[in-house]
Design an enzyme around this catalytic site. Sequence first.
Site, PDB file in Angstrom:
ATOM      1  N   ASP A   1       0.863  -1.172   0.000  1.00  0.00           N
ATOM      2  CA  ASP A   1       0.000   0.000   0.000  1.00  0.00           C
ATOM      3  C   ASP A   1       0.910   1.237   0.000  1.00  0.00           C
ATOM      4  OD1 ASP A   1      -2.154   1.656  -0.060  1.00  0.00           O
ATOM      5  OD2 ASP A   1      -3.195   0.761   1.631  1.00  0.00           O
TER       6      ASP A   1
HETATM    7  C1  BGC Z   1      -5.013   3.163   0.093  1.00  0.00           C
HETATM    8  C2  BGC Z   1      -5.173   2.088  -0.953  1.00  0.00           C
HETATM    9  C3  BGC Z   1      -5.032   2.681  -2.325  1.00  0.00           C
HETATM   10  C4  BGC Z   1      -3.702   3.406  -2.420  1.00  0.00           C
HETATM   11  C5  BGC Z   1      -3.424   3.988  -3.777  1.00  0.00           C
HETATM   12  C6  BGC Z   1      -3.784   4.035  -0.129  1.00  0.00           C
HETATM   13  O1  BGC Z   1      -3.778   5.138   0.680  1.00  0.00           O
HETATM   14  O2  BGC Z   1      -4.959   2.561   1.366  1.00  0.00           O
HETATM   15  O3  BGC Z   1      -6.400   1.429  -0.790  1.00  0.00           O
HETATM   16  O4  BGC Z   1      -5.162   1.686  -3.289  1.00  0.00           O
HETATM   17  O5  BGC Z   1      -3.679   4.447  -1.475  1.00  0.00           O
HETATM   18  O6  BGC Z   1      -4.179   5.078  -4.042  1.00  0.00           O
END
Ligand code: BGC
Length: 750
Positions: A296
């Site tokens: 993530d």
């Molecule tokens: C979130 C994810 C997301 C990623 C990319 C993160 O802050 O937890 O779910 O896919 O950002 O945008």
Amino acid sequence: MKKYHAVMNRIYLLVIVVAIFTGCQKNSNTSPSSANSRVDGRVDSVLALMTLEEKIGQLTLFTSDYDVTGPTIRENYKDDIKAGKVGAIFNAFGADYTRKLQEIAVKETRLHIPLLFGYDVIHGHRTIFPIPLGESCSWDLNVMQQSARIAAEEASAEGLHWTFAPMCDIARDPRWGRMAEGAGEDTYLGSRIAEARVKGFQGEGIGALNSVLACVKHFAAYGAAQAGRDYHTTDMSDRVLREVYLPPYKAAIDAGAATVMTSFNELDGIPATGNKYLMTDILRKEWNFTGFVVTDYTSIMELLPHGIAEDTASAAALALEAGVDMDMQAGFYNDALEKLVKEGKLKEGLIDEAVRRILRKKFELGLFDDPYRYSNVEREKSTVMKKEFLDAARDGARKSIVLLKNEKQVLPLSKSIKRLAVIGPLADARREMIGSWSAAGDWTKAVTLLEGIKAAVTSSTQVLYARGCNINDDTTKYFAQAIQTAKQADVVVLAVGEAALMTGEAASRTALDLPGVQQKLVEEIQKTGKPMVVVLSNGRPLTINWINDNIPAIVETWFLGTQAGYAIADVLFGDYNPSGKLTVTFPRAVGQVPIHYSMKNTGRPMDANNKYTSKYLDESNEPLYPFGYGLSYTTFTYGDISLSSPQITQQDELKVTCKVTNTGKRAGEEVVQLYIHDLVGSVTRPVKELKNFQKIMLQPGESKEITFTITQHDLSFYRKDMSFGVEPGKFEVYIGGNSRDLKKAAFMLR
Ligand code: BGC
């Protein structure tokens, strides 16, 4: 240098030619294993040309400045592409823009390896569907598969190859704002929905022009953040992990999901992004996952504040060794891996493995054959927000609505009410309708409730409007006008709830009440004595006891997407008979949280007459609305359950049948739910577990015999020794229209 490039270009061309040629042999042998080995051969031929630095570049994912979802650490991502330091880009979309970025990778890097474009296409790309929690309340797997399919059609037409969805996190704490992005509290239903969404995104398969890679997230147990605070610690027994939290991720992987995203949280003291037990032992060894794992956002960097790594190098090594292939946005792999290998502290083979997994997906997507195949302006124009997509969004939206209360048949409303007042901060709130994580959805195209109502009524109805208050401040200055408006009307529709961005990521709340002064507004409008309907828009259960006690009709609409207003009007005026059922329990008080239907009985089950039993002094144990609950404009009755046999052996299946009748005056859909209870086990079992459901349509007066088959798998669980299987003994089986009001029968497993 020039000469070198020319030579490398030729070698690369040769590789491409060989690769394409090998690809062209498809027809001679089309078995999956030969297709796989063909791709593997092509991957290895590219890998053989790569420098260590270029390999590490393929393990790196950076955001573009097009649409950013977090702090941007590197703004010079275009230079990074040129330098071969990045293999994938997210938050960039559009046929034209993705082509431009792709050209940098293909024309200006030494090996011309195409980029992979990812994006958070969570509930629609341009055409926005209900937030996933809302959509899950349709219990309609076709609807969910279809919305993911349409999202993939639109996203792939805008140059995207990869969506960061579905979110498969079981969520039982409504304080956690990301509950909005998942399928609610139940493991069985969450698993079926996870499969449906993966099938929708990946369509006919990876490489079909209108498919995108799915990404199962957030692995693992992100939804169990302590106190509902986002990013917070998760801690649970292996039994709960495997029984409650893991199955939806596993179901998504079994459905073919190409990628997995790590979660931000720690689990049993090890942050997921450095957690070998999760990323290698479970994911790859137990589940045979062959795709790639991405972190993530900046989560390798977050291994430092977690306190599990003391510097960039140890964080990068921990993640790679755990089985994490791609670094999203931290840049730690870029910064540290080369040195670690050169110093002999990390095996280059591990990097090769990760590169292989990523390149394989690029090959499967056809990017080595034509890096621009998804970036086609003509296709983009003819695809996005097509009429049929908007129709599907309206249909999915109305199926996601849950009718929570309807006394004195206030609903459905007549289309020729003389004066209808539409009041409340969510009545004409265009931005809010598409909810959080709404990708490239254009909120200016969303239909508000006020617009939906105006479009539905006949010319003899006068529609009045007053905002009443804002969503989340303490201004009461608009109250007087709203009260006046209500007084002039024959019926009031009052739209209250949360702002879209009070839900989703980093949107935890300690209270579950209506924010701001909305509760006061509801009370003031109720005093006018007018017939009233409360329409809720929110991304989590809210504690609305007062409204439940005092307002005759309540409609839960979540955030329904581009066609929200039309869909709500369809339900309010009875053009669609509501069929949604809650996929998450509504508590009466935040102090009951976590509350879900599949709790354990305890040694002192609640007894109102005995103080020393498991209960509260100041609130009942019961929820406000149970899991699986939702009303219709018609009524359904359930006959007694009949069983194919009162006892079965461990080789048998059991058929369970129940007659469901539409006893009202309208045609309607009902979600018939099957639960079981294993009364005695070597470990305690939940009082109820959903094991199956069917959504059926019944005409007025019509009955249907519904038969479910209970398999040995349905009766299995992680036993005392953690083996998965059944234990002989007595079971109860329940069938009904929600998790509380159920018919019951019992059988023995010998
Ligand atoms: C979130 C994810 C997301 C990623 C990319 C993160 O802050 O937890 O779910 O896919 O950002 O945008």
